[in-house]
Design a protein around this motif. Sequence first.
Motif, PDB file in Angstrom:
ATOM      1  N   LYS A 490       0.988  -1.236   0.092  1.00 57.28           N
ATOM      2  CA  LYS A 490       0.005   0.051  -0.072  1.00 57.28           C
ATOM      3  C   LYS A 490       0.897   1.245   0.173  1.00 57.28           C
ATOM      4  O   LYS A 490       0.595   2.190  -0.809  1.00 57.28           O
ATOM      5  CB  LYS A 490      -0.958  -0.020   1.107  1.00 57.28           C
ATOM      6  N   GLY A 491       2.111   1.385   0.733  1.00 62.01           N
ATOM      7  CA  GLY A 491       2.794   2.372   0.960  1.00 62.01           C
ATOM      8  C   GLY A 491       3.475   2.671  -0.069  1.00 62.01           C
ATOM      9  O   GLY A 491       3.791   3.770  -0.708  1.00 62.01           O
ATOM     10  N   VAL A 492       4.378   1.441  -0.478  1.00 62.73           N
ATOM     11  CA  VAL A 492       5.181   1.769  -1.878  1.00 62.73           C
ATOM     12  C   VAL A 492       4.650   2.015  -3.147  1.00 62.73           C
ATOM     13  O   VAL A 492       5.280   2.823  -3.713  1.00 62.73           O
ATOM     14  CB  VAL A 492       6.299   0.569  -1.450  1.00 62.73           C
ATOM     15  N   VAL A 493       3.504   1.392  -3.312  1.00 58.86           N
ATOM     16  CA  VAL A 493       2.881   1.759  -4.773  1.00 58.86           C
ATOM     17  C   VAL A 493       2.227   3.198  -4.503  1.00 58.86           C
ATOM     18  O   VAL A 493       2.329   3.743  -5.670  1.00 58.86           O
ATOM     19  CB  VAL A 493       1.679   0.551  -4.894  1.00 58.86           C
ATOM     20  N   PHE A 494       1.638   3.597  -3.511  1.00 58.28           N
ATOM     21  CA  PHE A 494       1.488   4.927  -3.419  1.00 58.28           C
ATOM     22  C   PHE A 494       2.353   5.948  -3.569  1.00 58.28           C
ATOM     23  O   PHE A 494       2.109   6.654  -4.545  1.00 58.28           O
ATOM     24  CB  PHE A 494       0.472   5.181  -2.131  1.00 58.28           C
ATOM     25  N   SER A 495       3.245   5.584  -2.857  1.00 54.46           N
ATOM     26  CA  SER A 495       4.477   6.417  -3.155  1.00 54.46           C
ATOM     27  C   SER A 495       5.070   6.616  -4.464  1.00 54.46           C
ATOM     28  O   SER A 495       5.483   7.339  -5.001  1.00 54.46           O
ATOM     29  CB  SER A 495       5.704   6.101  -2.022  1.00 54.46           C
ATOM     30  N   PHE A 496       5.101   5.478  -5.232  1.00 51.08           N
ATOM     31  CA  PHE A 496       5.734   5.258  -6.790  1.00 51.08           C
ATOM     32  C   PHE A 496       4.442   5.860  -7.602  1.00 51.08           C
ATOM     33  O   PHE A 496       5.082   6.651  -8.428  1.00 51.08           O
ATOM     34  CB  PHE A 496       5.661   3.841  -6.867  1.00 51.08           C
ATOM     35  N   ALA A 497       3.146   5.884  -7.120  1.00 52.86           N
ATOM     36  CA  ALA A 497       2.295   6.517  -8.140  1.00 52.86           C
ATOM     37  C   ALA A 497       2.467   8.207  -7.897  1.00 52.86           C
ATOM     38  O   ALA A 497       2.280   8.900  -8.818  1.00 52.86           O
ATOM     39  CB  ALA A 497       0.871   6.133  -7.788  1.00 52.86           C
ATOM     40  N   MET A 498       2.853   8.429  -6.967  1.00 49.13           N
ATOM     41  CA  MET A 498       2.883  10.065  -6.515  1.00 49.13           C
ATOM     42  C   MET A 498       4.204  10.655  -7.234  1.00 49.13           C
ATOM     43  O   MET A 498       4.529  11.798  -7.164  1.00 49.13           O
ATOM     44  CB  MET A 498       3.098  10.171  -5.154  1.00 49.13           C
ATOM     45  N   GLN A 499       5.233   9.665  -7.822  1.00 50.80           N
ATOM     46  CA  GLN A 499       6.220  10.446  -8.561  1.00 50.80           C
ATOM     47  C   GLN A 499       5.799  11.003  -9.750  1.00 50.80           C
ATOM     48  O   GLN A 499       6.659  11.796 -10.337  1.00 50.80           O
ATOM     49  CB  GLN A 499       7.299   9.206  -8.594  1.00 50.80           C
ATOM     50  N   GLN A 500       4.761  11.210 -10.220  1.00 54.40           N
ATOM     51  CA  GLN A 500       3.974  11.585 -11.321  1.00 54.40           C
ATOM     52  C   GLN A 500       3.463  13.128 -10.880  1.00 54.40           C
ATOM     53  O   GLN A 500       2.512  13.754 -11.703  1.00 54.40           O
ATOM     54  CB  GLN A 500       3.131  10.996 -12.080  1.00 54.40           C
ATOM     55  N   THR A 501       3.597  13.420  -9.548  1.00 54.39           N
ATOM     56  CA  THR A 501       2.971  14.691  -9.052  1.00 54.39           C
ATOM     57  C   THR A 501       3.901  15.876  -8.665  1.00 54.39           C
ATOM     58  O   THR A 501       5.166  15.199  -8.192  1.00 54.39           O
ATOM     59  CB  THR A 501       1.914  14.294  -7.930  1.00 54.39           C
ATOM     60  N   PRO A 502       3.616  16.653  -7.995  1.00 54.34           N
ATOM     61  CA  PRO A 502       4.522  17.941  -7.687  1.00 54.34           C
ATOM     62  C   PRO A 502       5.120  17.121  -6.306  1.00 54.34           C
ATOM     63  O   PRO A 502       6.097  17.773  -5.677  1.00 54.34           O
ATOM     64  CB  PRO A 502       3.806  19.305  -7.573  1.00 54.34           C
ATOM     65  N   GLN A 503       4.487  16.312  -5.612  1.00 50.05           N
ATOM     66  CA  GLN A 503       4.839  15.687  -4.251  1.00 50.05           C
ATOM     67  C   GLN A 503       5.909  14.638  -4.436  1.00 50.05           C
ATOM     68  O   GLN A 503       6.169  13.906  -3.684  1.00 50.05           O
ATOM     69  CB  GLN A 503       3.519  15.428  -3.524  1.00 50.05           C
ATOM     70  N   ALA A 504       6.436  14.438  -5.428  1.00 48.09           N
ATOM     71  CA  ALA A 504       7.282  13.283  -5.796  1.00 48.09           C
ATOM     72  C   ALA A 504       8.355  13.206  -4.600  1.00 48.09           C
ATOM     73  O   ALA A 504       8.681  12.405  -4.264  1.00 48.09           O
ATOM     74  CB  ALA A 504       7.954  13.464  -7.443  1.00 48.09           C
ATOM     75  N   ARG A 505       9.051  14.236  -4.653  1.00 49.80           N
ATOM     76  CA  ARG A 505      10.219  14.396  -3.727  1.00 49.80           C
ATOM     77  C   ARG A 505       9.881  14.033  -2.205  1.00 49.80           C
ATOM     78  O   ARG A 505      10.541  13.412  -1.508  1.00 49.80           O
ATOM     79  CB  ARG A 505      10.839  15.678  -3.864  1.00 49.80           C
ATOM     80  N   THR A 506       8.851  14.480  -1.922  1.00 51.66           N
ATOM     81  CA  THR A 506       7.978  14.115  -0.666  1.00 51.66           C
ATOM     82  C   THR A 506       7.964  12.470  -0.472  1.00 51.66           C
ATOM     83  O   THR A 506       8.313  12.275   0.752  1.00 51.66           O
ATOM     84  CB  THR A 506       6.788  14.738  -0.467  1.00 51.66           C
ATOM     85  N   TYR A 507       7.366  11.783  -1.327  1.00 53.61           N
ATOM     86  CA  TYR A 507       7.306  10.487  -1.158  1.00 53.61           C
ATOM     87  C   TYR A 507       8.492   9.467  -1.646  1.00 53.61           C
ATOM     88  O   TYR A 507       8.456   8.450  -1.461  1.00 53.61           O
ATOM     89  CB  TYR A 507       6.081  10.054  -1.960  1.00 53.61           C
ATOM     90  N   GLN A 508       9.572  10.320  -2.133  1.00 50.31           N
ATOM     91  CA  GLN A 508      10.716   9.527  -2.685  1.00 50.31           C
ATOM     92  C   GLN A 508      11.443   8.711  -1.482  1.00 50.31           C
ATOM     93  O   GLN A 508      11.797   7.425  -1.789  1.00 50.31           O
ATOM     94  CB  GLN A 508      11.741  10.655  -3.141  1.00 50.31           C
ATOM     95  N   PRO A 509      11.497   9.155  -0.323  1.00 51.48           N
ATOM     96  CA  PRO A 509      12.121   8.458   0.811  1.00 51.48           C
ATOM     97  C   PRO A 509      11.330   6.908   0.949  1.00 51.48           C
ATOM     98  O   PRO A 509      12.277   6.048   1.404  1.00 51.48           O
ATOM     99  CB  PRO A 509      12.166   9.169   2.040  1.00 51.48           C
ATOM    100  N   PHE A 510      10.266   7.036   0.753  1.00 47.37           N
ATOM    101  CA  PHE A 510       9.557   5.539   0.835  1.00 47.37           C
ATOM    102  C   PHE A 510       9.938   4.535  -0.137  1.00 47.37           C
ATOM    103  O   PHE A 510       9.615   3.480  -0.179  1.00 47.37           O
ATOM    104  CB  PHE A 510       8.042   5.898   1.105  1.00 47.37           C
TER     105      PHE A 510
END
Length: 629
Positions: A490-510
């Motif tokens: 749940k966490g890693v797939v959501f963080s990967f999907a968010m790499q297409q958004t302006p919040q990409a760097r925020t979720y990169q550590p996950f």
Amino acid sequence: MRSGLLKMIRQLARSGRWYGSLGLLSGGAIALTALPSPAVNDIHVQFGPLQTRVTVDDLATFAQTGQISPQLEPWRPVLTPAVQQSLQRRLNVEPDLRDRFLADLIGTPKGQPFVTALAQIAPDLTPAMVQAALQTVEEHPQGVTAVTLLEALPNDTLTLDGLALMRLVSQLGLSQLEQTTLSRILDRELTTVGGPALTSELAPAQPGPHVPQRWAVAFRDHERDRIVPVDLYWSEQTTGPMIVLSHGLGADRYFLRYLAEHLASYGLTVVALEHPGSNVDALIQADGAILSAEEFIERPRDVSFILDRLAELHEHSFFLRDHLRMDSITLIGHSLGGYTGLVLAGGKVDPIALADACATLEVGASSPADWFQCAATEAQFPPESLADPRITQLVLMNPLAGQLFGDDGLRAVKLPTLVVTSTNDGIASVSDQQLRPFNQLAGPRSLVAIIGGTHLSVGDPENINPALTQVPLMPEHPPNETAALRTYLKGVVFSFAMQQTPQARTYQPFLSAEYAAQFSTPALPLRFSDRLPSSVNRWLTNRDRLARRLTPTLKGIASLMHLEFIDVQYRLANLRRDTVAQAPIRPLDLAARIAPRPHGPFPIANQLRPTRASDRPAESPPSAPHSAN
């Protein structure tokens, strides 16, 4: 291996008895068990001029109690607890699916290797006899087992070719040993030691702030005469990209429902579609092959067709307007859904390479996915590409890729891709179907390795056919053992999907090994990396070379020896490191003590011994560097 086989044959010859059993081989599954008073009392096995005998009562005793009788003593090395557990399981397969599978084997060219293997092992047994026996015993109180099947066979004595049987067993054993050794190497070499602690106030694995909604709808493609069911998950506030879910063979749109609901709780719109030609209903109700050749073409078209319809709804529907982000779409595919995603991302199928690979497959040396992919050899792929530019990211879970794309077909896939592999996958070989395609991808890529995971470990346990989790020799983990894995996904797939958004760097550590380590358990350790270890890369390269020069059995032996060599190298390195750590004098200190001191130019005679204090050189202060002698 050869010496061990000869030793076993000598023991059999001295004892005059042999332990034998009949298994139903179906898609890599073998089901064996025993019942009292079987009709067939004797199983004769021939090793050339030698013939040995065993009674079914000995087999039944071992299956029920684990005790090995004197007649079975020569076969103690192969009578493991895993074999006993397999003997106790029933084969739970829908009669319609079973009959279609056998008909597919008997009546199609791709089933000829199975028919040949059966004829070599049991010369007096035919597939038609097995099919008739299965139909006879399907109503038996004990279910379909080896002994009930023997009761329904027309002969009282079953004769087996020992050498052919041992060859099959050895091939199965090689594949299992290779997978076990590779799993151990990945677990060890992908482990990070002493990495920075992951500190963040975000918790992407926890449910999001929105309440997900689900809308079930079906779209008809009149040109293909095909109805594609879809479940749409969304929330009142859409804040992220769109997700498309593509299931595997024999599954449905609910296979990853837990993941769809989680992503929708963060504002992402999820489209879970169902492929009508390879879902559960297609296996049970449809006629013809288990997996038709045209399905390799229709699956990518299903996705593009649904995206076309959703684009229309995005423009005209009052309820879905502004809920569908058509400019950034992440496709998540499991098993055959992984193939679907690779084709949509630009992967080019290589029919010639696939036909060459399928011509050399052998029963026992190949995984079920290796056989399933061969159905595509009969497909008539269109000249135009099946790629869809609206797909911008991929998540491939236990993908079925293998030889479908040849050596270069995946070089065209340049999208960011997250591959989730399970090292104990009994359906799709971790080496051929998952790691080899991972190395061929040309774009940014990351790998999640589930050490000890199986083909269905990533699925929703509430929406998986229970019979699929009880297949003998391919056991699945119970839901409590995969709970931490699903939370991590749940966490890693959501963080990967968010790499297409302006919040990409925020979720990169996950997207890191440290985050994966938080959800690792003794049953299922989790590893994350953006590349394979160099030792595994070399092994994969050599494995491909061996496949072109050796038979599958010899390739398996050489491949296993290479993996064992990698393992031995690591053990020796650990031993050397431990020895150095426990030594009273470290090697650098010891070298400094015994190494000769450097000398400068020889001094002249009057400088050898200074006679006055003023002639001695001044001492350098402690902080100043000493001059060279």
